[in-house]
Scaffold this motif. Sequence first.
Motif, PDB file in Angstrom:
ATOM      1  N   ALA A  93     -50.891 -27.095 -30.508  1.00 13.13           N
ATOM      2  CA  ALA A  93     -49.815 -26.069 -30.653  1.00 13.13           C
ATOM      3  C   ALA A  93     -49.440 -25.789 -32.322  1.00 13.13           C
ATOM      4  CB  ALA A  93     -48.666 -26.384 -29.645  1.00 13.13           C
ATOM      5  N   LYS A  94     -49.525 -24.893 -33.085  1.00 14.00           N
ATOM      6  CA  LYS A  94     -49.123 -24.637 -34.288  1.00 14.00           C
ATOM      7  C   LYS A  94     -48.119 -23.604 -34.370  1.00 14.00           C
ATOM      8  CE  LYS A  94     -49.980 -24.790 -38.905  1.00 14.00           C
ATOM      9  NZ  LYS A  94     -49.727 -26.108 -39.469  1.00 14.00           N
ATOM     10  N   VAL A  95     -47.070 -24.325 -34.932  1.00 11.88           N
ATOM     11  CA  VAL A  95     -45.996 -23.594 -35.200  1.00 11.88           C
ATOM     12  C   VAL A  95     -46.015 -22.699 -36.468  1.00 11.88           C
ATOM     13  CG1 VAL A  95     -43.369 -23.456 -35.559  1.00 11.88           C
ATOM     14  CG2 VAL A  95     -44.212 -25.091 -34.050  1.00 11.88           C
ATOM     15  N   LEU A  96     -45.831 -21.149 -36.121  1.00  7.48           N
ATOM     16  CA  LEU A  96     -45.972 -20.341 -37.413  1.00  7.48           C
ATOM     17  C   LEU A  96     -44.513 -20.064 -38.143  1.00  7.48           C
ATOM     18  CD1 LEU A  96     -47.894 -17.420 -35.394  1.00  7.48           C
ATOM     19  CD2 LEU A  96     -48.730 -19.648 -36.376  1.00  7.48           C
ATOM     20  N   LYS A  97     -43.536 -20.109 -37.270  1.00  8.01           N
ATOM     21  CA  LYS A  97     -42.020 -19.860 -38.069  1.00  8.01           C
ATOM     22  C   LYS A  97     -41.094 -20.179 -37.128  1.00  8.01           C
ATOM     23  CE  LYS A  97     -41.788 -15.003 -37.584  1.00  8.01           C
ATOM     24  NZ  LYS A  97     -41.427 -13.860 -38.457  1.00  8.01           N
ATOM     25  N   LEU A  98     -39.954 -20.473 -37.581  1.00  6.36           N
ATOM     26  CA  LEU A  98     -38.704 -20.476 -36.914  1.00  6.36           C
ATOM     27  C   LEU A  98     -38.183 -18.957 -36.826  1.00  6.36           C
ATOM     28  CD1 LEU A  98     -36.890 -23.275 -39.035  1.00  6.36           C
ATOM     29  CD2 LEU A  98     -38.265 -23.432 -36.782  1.00  6.36           C
ATOM     30  N   HIS A  99     -37.504 -18.964 -35.812  1.00  2.69           N
ATOM     31  CA  HIS A  99     -36.754 -17.608 -35.509  1.00  2.69           C
ATOM     32  C   HIS A  99     -35.251 -17.675 -35.894  1.00  2.69           C
ATOM     33  CE1 HIS A  99     -39.916 -15.558 -32.816  1.00  2.69           C
ATOM     34  NE2 HIS A  99     -40.252 -15.275 -34.031  1.00  2.69           N
ATOM     35  N   LEU A 100     -34.682 -16.901 -36.571  1.00  2.00           N
ATOM     36  CA  LEU A 100     -33.406 -17.052 -36.927  1.00  2.00           C
ATOM     37  C   LEU A 100     -32.662 -15.613 -36.841  1.00  2.00           C
ATOM     38  CD1 LEU A 100     -33.689 -18.162 -40.704  1.00  2.00           C
ATOM     39  CD2 LEU A 100     -33.221 -19.625 -38.728  1.00  2.00           C
ATOM     40  N   ASN A 101     -31.432 -15.698 -36.144  1.00  4.43           N
ATOM     41  CA  ASN A 101     -30.616 -14.597 -36.016  1.00  4.43           C
ATOM     42  C   ASN A 101     -29.337 -14.829 -36.944  1.00  4.43           C
ATOM     43  OD1 ASN A 101     -29.097 -12.731 -35.102  1.00  4.43           O
ATOM     44  ND2 ASN A 101     -28.611 -13.324 -33.110  1.00  4.43           N
ATOM     45  N   GLY A 102     -29.498 -14.440 -38.172  1.00  2.67           N
ATOM     46  CA  GLY A 102     -28.504 -14.566 -39.231  1.00  2.67           C
ATOM     47  C   GLY A 102     -28.667 -15.947 -39.720  1.00  2.67           C
ATOM     48  N   THR A 103     -27.768 -16.875 -39.363  1.00  2.00           N
ATOM     49  CA  THR A 103     -28.008 -18.207 -39.950  1.00  2.00           C
ATOM     50  C   THR A 103     -27.906 -19.207 -38.899  1.00  2.00           C
ATOM     51  OG1 THR A 103     -25.384 -18.450 -40.077  1.00  2.00           O
ATOM     52  CG2 THR A 103     -26.533 -17.824 -41.974  1.00  2.00           C
ATOM     53  N   HIS A 104     -28.523 -18.536 -37.398  1.00  2.52           N
ATOM     54  CA  HIS A 104     -28.543 -19.478 -36.365  1.00  2.52           C
ATOM     55  C   HIS A 104     -29.949 -19.485 -35.962  1.00  2.52           C
ATOM     56  CE1 HIS A 104     -27.610 -21.420 -32.715  1.00  2.52           C
ATOM     57  NE2 HIS A 104     -28.285 -20.561 -32.036  1.00  2.52           N
ATOM     58  N   CYS A 105     -30.590 -20.792 -35.763  1.00  3.66           N
ATOM     59  CA  CYS A 105     -31.876 -20.681 -35.368  1.00  3.66           C
ATOM     60  C   CYS A 105     -32.018 -20.701 -33.970  1.00  3.66           C
ATOM     61  CB  CYS A 105     -32.456 -22.127 -35.737  1.00  3.66           C
ATOM     62  SG  CYS A 105     -34.265 -22.546 -35.157  1.00  3.66           S
ATOM     63  N   THR A 106     -32.794 -19.582 -33.599  1.00  3.19           N
ATOM     64  CA  THR A 106     -32.765 -19.245 -31.730  1.00  3.19           C
ATOM     65  C   THR A 106     -34.045 -19.922 -31.110  1.00  3.19           C
ATOM     66  OG1 THR A 106     -33.768 -17.125 -32.307  1.00  3.19           O
ATOM     67  CG2 THR A 106     -31.390 -17.356 -32.407  1.00  3.19           C
TER      68      THR A 106
END
Length: 520
Positions: free
Chosen positions: A227-240
């Motif tokens: 499993a390869k993580v491509l990126k984190l998802h952010l909603n403003g300054t919160h990692c969702t």
Amino acid sequence: MDSQIKNTTPTLLSHYDYIIIGAGSAGCVIARRLIDHTDASVLLLEAGGPNAGIETISNPTQWVQNMGTEYDHLYNFEPTPAINNRIIPIPRGKVLGGSGSINGLVWTRGHRADYDGWAAAGNVGWDYKSVLPLFKKIEDWEGGETDFHGAGGPIGIGNAKNLHLSSIALIEAGRTYGMPVFEDANGPEPEGVGPMTLNVKDGVRQSPTEYLKPVIGNQRLTVLTHAKVLKLHLNGTHCTGIELDWQGAIHTVTAEKEVILSAGAIDSPRVLMLSGIGDADELKQLGIDPQISLPGVGKNLQDHILLAGMCYETFEPLGSPNNNLCGSQAYWKSNQQLSVPDLMFLPIHAPFLSAEIVQKYPVPENYFCLVPGLVQPKSRGYVKMKTARYDGPLEIQPNYITDPADLEALVRSVEIGLELADQPVFKSLIKRLAAPLSLKNRNEIVAFVRDAVSSYYHPVGSCAMGSGPEAVVDSKLRVHGVTGLRVADASIMPSITSANTNATSMMIGEFASKEIIENL
């Protein structure tokens, strides 16, 4: 006593309470503790495959055979003039258990001063007295619980057995040289010479996956390999949550509580940068839109150095390799004014020589290597992405021996190595110095050092803990400026420990787990 986990065929859900990126030395610890002590659902991701049925992983004498294989990320350090523009491999585990499944199985913590130094820099809770119980929690020490060792923990550890003749000789040579002899390398202030402690039980590697074994069937734990993580998802300054590539498809997965990044000193900063968290100017140059300005991401890279050379021809064969191809070590100071040993010496019964040294000096039939190393380097490097691609090339630069103090310490390490080899026990074994042929003056030693500098495979520090302008995480391992995101692996070390780093990486996993569980 199989320390390996077989493949599974899990179902990937769209959301979990916790997502852990990296099933290595810290990630496996965190997954286990969250399952044991919460009612949370946990997704644990590994870029590599399962580690079951792989002899080179389970057998301590075969660990070097994993380098350059599918179980290795195949990273290299960038060349610099200081090391004659040589390209140096930096093996990183790409398999369940991470680098803890392919490393040299040495179980050491370093010196009390390493952790007290972290705490003195403002990282509350990281002093030696505070982290010692976390180390003990990991261990199942062969001698039962003591003041400095734990019993009943997931990882079986014990001293190397039936020491190879070269390992016995190093202990005796150190003694006659004037070094104290210790029986346990994990005392609070290791200095001197003695047997190695290994994470080996009944002749089998104790991988970080030992943590997973009791919970691998738990319905609240999902373990994905490849499993390869491509990126984190952010909603403003919160990692969702995250975006990942698994089984040929792109998936978005939400973390209801937290994402914990445990991908190691190379890939943790890469994932942050891919997500727009890092040095804003550098991200813009790559075409990545900056989300959170953290200029320290990827900076402060540190690594221990070994000199891949000092190979001695012996009068007779010294016997077959055993343990982890070593079995004893010495910790000593390049300058007696230092408060903590900055050098290590290893008797390696394998041809540990750089490609440049081997080209000049062939390995004799009967030999061993007496390897000096630097465990308190001053030089600092960095990890950068060369493109915005998630699988693109990296510039990994430790800046080896660019600080003059490191070169001086390594020159002294060679001189001490020669003095150890001149002790009576070694003189009875050694026929001649075979690689290099001569180390008679400073110029010869410096030339040798530049050709022999090699990694001890301990990159740390690239997401450093602290409160300064280049700190990436706080003392609770929360990423500065972001909620719902923690980093927990060797990248958070503000300064490298003065011994092998795997035990400390697992302790970091225990620390993160404790912080999460106590603050629910």
